[in-house]
Write an enzyme that holds these catalytic residues in place. Structure first.
Site, PDB file in Angstrom:
ATOM      1  N   SER A 135       0.829  -1.209   0.000  1.00 15.03           N
ATOM      2  CA  SER A 135       0.000   0.000   0.000  1.00 15.03           C
ATOM      3  C   SER A 135       0.863   1.260   0.000  1.00 15.03           C
ATOM      4  CB  SER A 135      -0.927   0.022   1.220  1.00 15.03           C
ATOM      5  OG  SER A 135      -0.188   0.102   2.431  1.00 15.03           O
ATOM      6  N   ARG A 136       2.158   1.111   0.328  1.00 10.76           N
ATOM      7  CA  ARG A 136       3.049   2.277   0.384  1.00 10.76           C
ATOM      8  C   ARG A 136       4.507   1.802   0.309  1.00 10.76           C
ATOM      9  NH1 ARG A 136       4.975   2.390   5.727  1.00 10.76           N
ATOM     10  NH2 ARG A 136       3.666   1.283   7.242  1.00 10.76           N
ATOM     11  N   GLY A 137       5.408   2.765   0.260  1.00  9.78           N
ATOM     12  CA  GLY A 137       6.831   2.481   0.350  1.00  9.78           C
ATOM     13  C   GLY A 137       7.388   1.569  -0.730  1.00  9.78           C
ATOM     14  N   ILE A 138       8.301   0.700  -0.323  1.00 12.85           N
ATOM     15  CA  ILE A 138       8.971  -0.188  -1.266  1.00 12.85           C
ATOM     16  C   ILE A 138       7.980  -1.094  -1.968  1.00 12.85           C
ATOM     17  CG2 ILE A 138      10.561  -2.154  -1.416  1.00 12.85           C
ATOM     18  CD1 ILE A 138      12.256  -0.791   0.754  1.00 12.85           C
ATOM     19  N   ASN A 181       7.488  -8.693   1.194  1.00 13.39           N
ATOM     20  CA  ASN A 181       8.010  -7.383   1.572  1.00 13.39           C
ATOM     21  C   ASN A 181       7.545  -6.925   2.949  1.00 13.39           C
ATOM     22  OD1 ASN A 181       8.956  -4.470   1.061  1.00 13.39           O
ATOM     23  ND2 ASN A 181       6.733  -4.212   1.229  1.00 13.39           N
ATOM     24  N   TYR A 240      16.063  -2.604  16.564  1.00 12.43           N
ATOM     25  CA  TYR A 240      15.793  -3.736  15.679  1.00 12.43           C
ATOM     26  C   TYR A 240      16.292  -5.055  16.259  1.00 12.43           C
ATOM     27  CZ  TYR A 240      14.153  -0.709  11.934  1.00 12.43           C
ATOM     28  OH  TYR A 240      13.424   0.176  11.183  1.00 12.43           O
ATOM     29  N   LYS A 271      14.818 -11.077  10.139  1.00  9.59           N
ATOM     30  CA  LYS A 271      15.179 -10.876   8.735  1.00  9.59           C
ATOM     31  C   LYS A 271      16.316 -11.814   8.332  1.00  9.59           C
ATOM     32  CE  LYS A 271      12.584  -7.409   7.226  1.00  9.59           C
ATOM     33  NZ  LYS A 271      11.713  -7.525   6.014  1.00  9.59           N
ATOM     34  N   ILE A 329      16.837   3.637   2.908  1.00 11.95           N
ATOM     35  CA  ILE A 329      15.834   3.971   1.894  1.00 11.95           C
ATOM     36  C   ILE A 329      14.830   4.955   2.501  1.00 11.95           C
ATOM     37  CG2 ILE A 329      14.146   3.070   0.263  1.00 11.95           C
ATOM     38  CD1 ILE A 329      16.967   1.996  -0.188  1.00 11.95           C
TER      39      ILE A 329
END
Length: 262
Positions: free
Chosen positions: A13-16, A89, A149, A156, A185
């Protein structure tokens, strides 16, 4: 319809994720716009695709819920009958120091980013046609410490390792599986994670990047589109860093040079 190319990009819906869908749509893919809570953003993203004459499907799913994951893939199967590209993603976590996290934060992060990622990969593999593509969007927090994180970084890293196994298991069908590892980013998520000091931190980061600029979602989208293309048919099981050369610089050199590698 059986010959049409179909791509599912989670968190688009947004971003990358949104940039990836827009780029794949230009390559002729019918795209699935997935969102968890941002219905307005998803419809805006879909509207932009449709205004350009590109077909798409909007689906809502909480990837932390097994039933939602299955429902999302069932909808894609019922609508298109197959997939050609799956881009994992979406991710979420509690941004806090590791020793300040609680079991519920870990449970949520690892259920969505590890346990249900396995489910998503299995369901995607069932729908992917031979010669298809899987791309996992990781991040530099998988290999270096970024404040806040402590949960998502290891998650990840686990995702990247799973992609290697997937590359081996699906290689016989001509399906490739790779990870992309973005650096700094400029996205809404980046602004949220860096908080009130975003502008100052971003300035220091840009000074430390050999390209002397931050990345943008379109940079990552171009890499994903390449991995989805026939030109990348012999690239599989890889984690490809896209960070403007940031990880090529040692921290000791940056300290000696005052943060500017030029």
């Amino acid at each position: 319809m059986a010959q049409e190319k179909v791509a599912l990009v989670t968190g688009s819906s947004r971003g990358i994720g949104r940039a990836v869908n827009e780029r794949l749509a230009r390559d002729g893919y019918r795209c699935v716009v997935h969102y968890r809570r941002d219905a307005e953003g998803a419809e805006e993203a879909a509207g932009k695709l449709r205004a350009a004459g590109m077909d798409c499907l909007v689906v809502q799913a909480d990837l932390g819920q097994e039933d939602d994951v299955n429902a999302m893939f069932d909808t894609v199967a019922d609508t298109f009958g197959h997939l050609d590209v799956f881009v994992a993603n979406a991710a979420s976590t509690a941004l806090r120091k590791l020793l300040e996290t609680e079991p519920r934060h870990a449970e949520r992060t690892y259920r969505e980013s590890v346990l249900n990622l396995i489910l998503s990969l299995r369901r995607a593999a069932e729908l992917l046609r031979d010669g298809g593509r899987v791309v996992y969007v990781s991040g530099l927090q998988s290999r270096a410490v970024f404040p806040g994180y402590g949960l998502l970084g290891p998650a990840k890293a686990a995702g990247e390792e799973m992609i290697k196994h997937l590359a081996v298991e699906l290689g016989g069908r001509g399906i490739t599986a790779n990870s992309v590892v973005p650096g700094f980013i400029e996205t809404v998520s980046a602004r949220r994670s860096l908080g009130a000091d975003y502008a100052a931190i971003a300035e220091r980061l840009v000074a430390a990047i050999p390209m002397h600029r931050s990345g943008n979602p379109e940079d990552v989208a171009e890499l994903v589109a390449f991995l989805a293309s026939p030109a990348a048919s012999y690239i599989s099981g890889q984690s490809i860093v896209i960070d403007g050369g940031m990880t090529a610089i040692s921290t000791s050199w940056l300290a000696a040079e005052g943060g500017d590698p030029s």
